[in-house]
Design a protein around this motif. Structure first.
Motif, short mmCIF file in Angstrom:
data_model
loop_
_atom_site.label_atom_id
_atom_site.label_comp_id
_atom_site.label_asym_id
_atom_site.label_seq_id
_atom_site.Cartn_x
_atom_site.Cartn_y
_atom_site.Cartn_z
N VAL A 139 0.84 -1.20 0.00
CA VAL A 139 0.00 0.00 0.00
C VAL A 139 0.87 1.25 0.00
O VAL A 139 1.86 1.32 0.74
CB VAL A 139 -0.94 0.03 1.23
CG1 VAL A 139 -1.81 1.29 1.23
CG2 VAL A 139 -1.82 -1.21 1.27
N THR A 140 0.49 2.23 -0.82
CA THR A 140 1.04 3.58 -0.71
C THR A 140 0.02 4.40 0.07
O THR A 140 -1.02 4.77 -0.46
CB THR A 140 1.26 4.21 -2.09
OG1 THR A 140 2.21 3.42 -2.81
CG2 THR A 140 1.79 5.63 -1.96
N PRO A 141 0.28 4.69 1.34
CA PRO A 141 -0.75 5.32 2.18
C PRO A 141 -1.04 6.76 1.76
O PRO A 141 -0.11 7.54 1.53
CB PRO A 141 -0.14 5.28 3.59
CG PRO A 141 1.00 4.33 3.51
CD PRO A 141 1.49 4.39 2.11
N THR A 142 -2.30 7.08 1.67
CA THR A 142 -2.71 8.48 1.54
C THR A 142 -3.63 8.87 2.69
O THR A 142 -3.79 10.03 3.01
CB THR A 142 -3.40 8.73 0.19
OG1 THR A 142 -3.58 10.12 -0.02
CG2 THR A 142 -4.75 8.04 0.12
N SER A 143 -4.20 7.84 3.35
CA SER A 143 -5.05 8.06 4.52
C SER A 143 -4.19 8.15 5.78
O SER A 143 -3.05 7.68 5.82
CB SER A 143 -6.05 6.91 4.65
OG SER A 143 -6.75 6.98 5.87
N HIS A 144 -4.75 8.74 6.83
CA HIS A 144 -4.07 8.80 8.13
C HIS A 144 -4.62 7.77 9.11
O HIS A 144 -4.21 7.72 10.26
CB HIS A 144 -4.22 10.20 8.74
CG HIS A 144 -3.50 11.27 7.96
ND1 HIS A 144 -2.20 11.14 7.54
CD2 HIS A 144 -3.92 12.48 7.53
CE1 HIS A 144 -1.84 12.23 6.89
NE2 HIS A 144 -2.86 13.05 6.86
N ASP A 163 6.75 3.97 -0.48
CA ASP A 163 6.84 5.41 -0.79
C ASP A 163 6.56 6.28 0.42
O ASP A 163 7.15 7.34 0.57
CB ASP A 163 5.92 5.80 -1.95
CG ASP A 163 6.20 7.21 -2.44
OD1 ASP A 163 7.39 7.60 -2.48
OD2 ASP A 163 5.26 7.94 -2.79
N ARG A 164 5.63 5.85 1.30
CA ARG A 164 5.29 6.62 2.49
C ARG A 164 5.02 5.67 3.66
O ARG A 164 4.41 4.62 3.46
CB ARG A 164 4.02 7.45 2.27
CG ARG A 164 4.04 8.30 1.03
CD ARG A 164 2.63 8.74 0.64
NE ARG A 164 2.61 9.29 -0.70
CZ ARG A 164 1.51 9.40 -1.44
NH1 ARG A 164 0.34 8.99 -0.97
NH2 ARG A 164 1.58 9.91 -2.65
N PRO A 165 5.42 6.04 4.86
CA PRO A 165 5.02 5.24 6.03
C PRO A 165 3.60 5.59 6.44
O PRO A 165 3.02 6.56 5.96
CB PRO A 165 6.03 5.67 7.09
CG PRO A 165 6.36 7.08 6.72
CD PRO A 165 6.28 7.17 5.23
N ALA A 166 3.04 4.78 7.31
CA ALA A 166 1.75 5.10 7.93
C ALA A 166 1.99 5.51 9.37
O ALA A 166 2.88 4.97 10.04
CB ALA A 166 0.81 3.90 7.86
#
Length: 364
Positions: A139-144, A163-166
């Motif tokens: 998953v590439t997180p966009t939600s928080h 690409d981004r951590p959660a």
């Protein structure tokens, strides 16, 4: 009485039904269980019986449903889900390619879906893939908020963030060296005499842009720039918006002499704005705006665009490797993989200010 002058109405053809396991068993003269054991390549079936079932399946054109078979045995499917931020972005295509190549040799297949950077869509897609019992999830997180992923992690589903951590879950993660890449870009422009440097970035809520913005401001402040965020603009999620931001920056009374663009789509928008300005300008200085883009992209070498590059396919490969390792050893410590960046000098980032040399140089 009325007469149809157009002739009889054609009856639409009936859809062709796939042959069933029951049909194979009937033709082979065996039980449904025996047919299933043969087609799932299970042992302890007589050679003659196995050959008879295989011949029946071939003659009927039977195709085994591997996903259903795996689920029927109580396991996960052979599918791996990948929820990207934006499938139209070549970066995510390269990441998906890296994942797929790593999975291919393990008999696993990749399903890719795009959240379009919409938190609600991300949640819906991850829940749908979980319902399909994927064997792993990237998953590439966009939600928080990732409550569904937290539950699945606890249940043993391999989950890798790319690409981004959660912020609210602990999982294996693969990211780019965002800060190091931006530091290199800004330092490169400073070395070519620039002091008024702008940054055009993506949505401010995205972790990647937050990292890049902080490194940008810190590097300029460290060089003695007293207003390092003066030329920072965020919210350029597409090339058109980026183009508008660059036009706005260059129309200032004291415009930036150099730009850092925070992703490949923003770089494309900036190139359009600079081209328009070059075509209308008569002053060489006005045409000489240096540019360094974060992310390499197709034709950047032919266009002479200096970029912060990295191996996006390697990010995907590392993400898939982490998922496979987690499946083999669920208790292993979580890992953070940081993919290095490199500055690729091609000309656009080597434009010196008029105060430095007044001419265009391309220094490696």
């Amino acid at each position: 009485m009325t007469h149809d002058t157009h002739g009889p109405v054609a009856t639409p053809p009936r859809p062709v039904r796939r042959p069933t396991l029951a049909a194979v068993a009937e033709r082979a003269g065996v039980s449904l269980k025996t047919a299933s054991r043969v087609l799932n390549d299970e042992p302890n079936v007589a050679t003659a019986t196995r050959a008879r079932v295989q011949a029946a399946a071939l003659s009927l054109g039977f195709r085994r449903n591997a996903v259903a078979a795996d689920l029927a045995r109580g396991g996960a499917s052979r599918l791996v889900g990948f929820v990207t931020g934006d499938l139209a972005n070549p970066f995510y295509s390269a990441v998906a390619s890296g994942i797929e190549r790593e999975l291919r040799g393990r008999g696993l297949q990749l399903i890719t879906a795009s959240s379009d950077e919409d938190p609600e869509r991300e949640r819906a897609l991850t829940e749908e893939l979980i319902e399909r019992r994927v064997g792993a999830l990237v998953v590439t997180p966009t939600s928080h908020e990732h409550a569904a992923l937290r539950d699945e992690l606890a249940a043993g589903l391999p989950v890798v963030l790319v690409d981004r951590p959660a912020r609210d879950i602990e999982a294996d993660t693969v990211v780019i060296d965002n800060r190091g890449g931006v530091r290199a870009a800004v330092s490169h422009l400073l070395a070519h005499g620039h002091r008024r440097i702008g940054l055009v970035g993506d949505e401010s809520r995205l972790w990647t842009f937050q990292e890049r913005r902080e490194a940008f401001v810190e590097t300029l402040a460290g060089a003695g720039i007293t207003d390092p965020d003066r030329y920072v603009r965020d919210g350029a999620h597409d090339a058109d918006r980026a183009r508008a931001f660059v036009d706005e920056l260059l129309a200032l009374d004291q415009p930036p002499t150099a730009l850092v663009t925070a992703n490949n789509k923003i770089t494309v928008g900036a190139l359009h704005a600079l081209r328009d300005r070059t075509g209308a300008a008569s002053d060489r200085q006005e045409r000489s705006v240096a540019l360094v883009g974060f992310d390499d992209f197709e034709l950047a070498d032919l266009l002479g665009v200096t970029v912060v590059g990295y191996d996006a396919a390697e990010m995907g490969r590392r993400a898939a490797a982490l998922a496979l390792a987690r499946a083999a050893d669920p208790g292993r410590p979580t890992q953070l993989v940081v993919v290095p960046t490199r500055l690729v000098a091609r000309g656009s980032g080597e434009v010196r200010t008029s105060g430095s040399s007044g001419a265009r140089r391309t220094d490696a």
